[in-house]
Write a protein that holds these residues in place. Structure first.
Motif, PDB file in Angstrom:
ATOM      1  N   UNK A   1       0.650  -5.400  -6.522  1.00  0.00           N
ATOM      2  CA  UNK A   1       0.572  -6.854  -6.416  1.00  0.00           C
ATOM      3  C   UNK A   1       0.683  -7.506  -7.788  1.00  0.00           C
ATOM      4  N   UNK A   2       0.054  -6.901  -8.800  1.00  0.00           N
ATOM      5  CA  UNK A   2       0.105  -7.457 -10.158  1.00  0.00           C
ATOM      6  C   UNK A   2       1.521  -7.399 -10.723  1.00  0.00           C
ATOM      7  N   UNK A   3       2.242  -6.308 -10.432  1.00  0.00           N
ATOM      8  CA  UNK A   3       3.636  -6.198 -10.890  1.00  0.00           C
ATOM      9  C   UNK A   3       4.482  -7.282 -10.244  1.00  0.00           C
ATOM     10  N   UNK A   4       4.300  -7.477  -8.960  1.00  0.00           N
ATOM     11  CA  UNK A   4       5.102  -8.471  -8.239  1.00  0.00           C
ATOM     12  C   UNK A   4       4.766  -9.896  -8.638  1.00  0.00           C
TER      13      UNK A   4
ATOM     14  N   UNK B   1       0.828  -1.213   0.000  1.00  0.00           N
ATOM     15  CA  UNK B   1       0.000   0.000   0.000  1.00  0.00           C
ATOM     16  C   UNK B   1       0.860   1.261   0.000  1.00  0.00           C
ATOM     17  N   UNK B   2       1.926   1.268   0.822  1.00  0.00           N
ATOM     18  CA  UNK B   2       2.811   2.437   0.876  1.00  0.00           C
ATOM     19  C   UNK B   2       3.515   2.655  -0.463  1.00  0.00           C
ATOM     20  N   UNK B   3       3.944   1.567  -1.098  1.00  0.00           N
ATOM     21  CA  UNK B   3       4.611   1.704  -2.395  1.00  0.00           C
ATOM     22  C   UNK B   3       3.624   2.184  -3.446  1.00  0.00           C
ATOM     23  N   UNK B   4       2.388   1.697  -3.355  1.00  0.00           N
ATOM     24  CA  UNK B   4       1.370   2.130  -4.305  1.00  0.00           C
ATOM     25  C   UNK B   4       1.133   3.635  -4.191  1.00  0.00           C
ATOM     26  N   UNK B   5       1.163   4.160  -2.952  1.00  0.00           N
ATOM     27  CA  UNK B   5       0.991   5.600  -2.759  1.00  0.00           C
ATOM     28  C   UNK B   5       2.125   6.367  -3.420  1.00  0.00           C
TER      29      UNK B   5
ATOM     30  N   UNK C   1       3.810   5.400  -5.997  1.00  0.00           N
ATOM     31  CA  UNK C   1       3.653   5.276  -7.442  1.00  0.00           C
ATOM     32  C   UNK C   1       2.376   5.943  -7.942  1.00  0.00           C
ATOM     33  N   UNK C   2       1.489   6.306  -6.986  1.00  0.00           N
ATOM     34  CA  UNK C   2       0.192   6.883  -7.317  1.00  0.00           C
ATOM     35  C   UNK C   2      -0.638   5.911  -8.146  1.00  0.00           C
ATOM     36  N   UNK C   3      -0.637   4.662  -7.673  1.00  0.00           N
ATOM     37  CA  UNK C   3      -1.452   3.628  -8.311  1.00  0.00           C
ATOM     38  C   UNK C   3      -2.187   2.869  -7.208  1.00  0.00           C
ATOM     39  N   UNK C   4      -3.083   1.973  -7.599  1.00  0.00           N
ATOM     40  CA  UNK C   4      -3.814   1.166  -6.628  1.00  0.00           C
ATOM     41  C   UNK C   4      -2.899   0.061  -6.091  1.00  0.00           C
ATOM     42  N   UNK C   5      -3.087  -0.373  -4.841  1.00  0.00           N
ATOM     43  CA  UNK C   5      -2.278  -1.468  -4.297  1.00  0.00           C
ATOM     44  C   UNK C   5      -2.369  -2.730  -5.145  1.00  0.00           C
ATOM     45  N   UNK C   6      -3.517  -2.942  -5.823  1.00  0.00           N
ATOM     46  CA  UNK C   6      -3.654  -4.116  -6.676  1.00  0.00           C
ATOM     47  C   UNK C   6      -2.657  -4.090  -7.827  1.00  0.00           C
ATOM     48  N   UNK C   7      -2.281  -2.876  -8.262  1.00  0.00           N
ATOM     49  CA  UNK C   7      -1.301  -2.758  -9.346  1.00  0.00           C
ATOM     50  C   UNK C   7       0.073  -3.220  -8.876  1.00  0.00           C
TER      51      UNK C   7
END
Length: 429
Positions: free
Chosen positions: A383-386, A369-373, A375-381
């Motif tokens: 997870x999808x990258x990983x 969630x912190x990384x998503x913030x 990147x300014x993307x959703x946390x699901x993004x």
């Protein structure tokens, strides 16, 4: 990249059974082996792990046993060298005895010819006797050198046997101490759960750390002993290349885990080469769930033995395994499904290349969630990258992920052995 794969008979029969049964594990194995042929040494954990490091991380007692068995295998090679030299010495003794008889016979023939007045025959016997005597002298010198070599090897074998025996005692002591500490730690944790401090001892984690340090010290001595054994093999005894690489803690048996990073319950033990160096050799495999240790106890010695047999020439009783190129492997086991399996292999490679990203993120102390913030993307993004899901492994997306971690993504071009580093795209561009 590996250009071909060899399958031990049991592995081939095992895979044929999976394919014939239409089991989903068959495709997972096909994809993993295809990825191995495509990527070779480029594959890393969790898809490919070194058996030694895996044993050491999960249960150092098993790593000690594994090292001890390899020491025994190396020691057996030394003994085999001693036996070969002893056999050569015995053959040399027969040769010396034969040459000695020839010398005596020729001398007797020369005397008889001289007594009969046949100087021509006497001269011929004398010439042949001189040549045989010279040959006998050379053979005697070679025999002396061979005796010295045998004595040297015998002494080395006895010394190494003593070292291996000493390590065995040290290994069992370290294992026993580690087992006791683990048992005590389990009791202490149970006491904490039961709120019974009366029987609590020292901090169990400290005790485990100390016991593990003792095991690691034993493993360090095992590494040194294996090097000593290999040095002996690299000197006067021909080393069996099928057992170990240059560093026994970093090379040797590897494990392929189809379906990674998910656990499919499949394990395949393999080795790379060493001859030919571009060959992957699959040695043992299984599908199961739960405790794997009983399988490792059986499969690891089996894999070592198969590698040793493979290194022996066929004329001397060695073993040859069926060999496949990537194309013939797919045609043999997945007829009509080659493209499907290759596509799955590509996704498997992509997934395992991005899987370490999550490990790096966690080491950085960031949640998804912190990384998503950042990147300014959703946390699901994130997870999808990983998970390397399709559509989320483009260079620009990966660059944004890496930059959010404070790094920079570079693209490396491999052009016929020449590697050119190309800067990755900036997310703001």
């Amino acid at each position: 990249m590996a250009s071909r794969v060899e399958l031990a008979d049991e592995v081939r029969a095992w895979l044929e059974g999976l394919v014939a049964g239409g089991l989903p594990e068959a495709r997972l194995v096909g994809e993993a082996v295809t990825a191995l042929l495509d990527e070779g040494s480029g594959l890393e954990p969790p898809l490919v792990v070194a058996v030694e490091s895996m044993l050491r991380a999960q249960d150092p007692r098993r790593a000690l046993d594994h090292s001890y068995h390899r020491q025994l295998a190396l020691l057996q090679q030394v003994r085999r060298g001693v036996a070969d030299v002893a056999t050569s010495r015995k053959r040399m003794e027969l040769t010396l005895e034969q040459l000695g008889r020839q010398c005596r016979t020729l001398a007797e023939q020369g005397r008889k010819a001289a007594d009969l007045g046949r100087d021509d025959l006497a001269q011929e016997a004398l010439a042949r006797g001189s040549a045989t005597s010279a040959e006998l002298a050379r053979a005697t010198a070679d025999y002396g050198a061979l005796q010295g070599e045998e004595e040297k090897l015998t002494a080395a074998s006895r010394r190494l046997q003593q070292h291996v025996d000493s390590f065995r005692s040290r290994k069992e002591t370290a294992k026993a101490a580690y087992t006791v500490v683990l048992a005590q730690a389990a009791i202490d944790r149970a006491c904490v759960d039961l709120d019974d401090p009366a029987v609590l001892g020292p901090d169990p984690e400290d005790a485990i750390t100390g016991a593990r340090a003792r095991v690691e010290e034993a493993l360090g001595s095992a590494h040194g002993l294996e090097q000593e054994l290999q040095q002996e093999l690299g000197g006067t005894v021909e080393r069996d290349p099928g057992l170990l690489g240059n560093d026994p803690l970093e090379t040797g048996l590897l494990e392929l885990r189809p379906g990674s990073p998910a656990d499919s319950g499949i394990r395949i033990l393999f080795a790379v080469g060493p001859a030919p160096a571009d060959t992957v050799v699959l040695l043992a495999a299984a599908v199961r769930q739960g405790n794997w240790w009983t399988w490792y106890d059986e499969a690891l010695p089996q894999a070592r033995n198969l590698l040793a047999e493979r290194s022996i020439p066929l004329a001397a009783g060695g073993t040859a395994f069926p060999t496949y190129s990537k194309e013939s492997f797919l045609d043999s086991f997945f007829p009509g499904r080659a493209e499907e399996v290759e596509a799955g292999a590509a996704l498997l490679v992509a997934g395992n290349r991005t899987h370490p990203l999550a490990r790096v993120r966690r080491r950085s102390g960031l949640t998804a969630t912190q990384l998503a913030e950042r990147m300014q993307v959703a946390p699901e993004t994130v997870a999808a990258i990983e998970r390397a899901e399709p559509g989320f492994t483009e260079v620009r997306t990966l660059a944004a992920y890496v930059e959010a971690l404070g790094g920079r993504l570079d693209v490396v071009a491999d052009l016929g052995g020449e590697r050119i580093v190309l800067s990755g795209p900036r997310t703001g561009e």
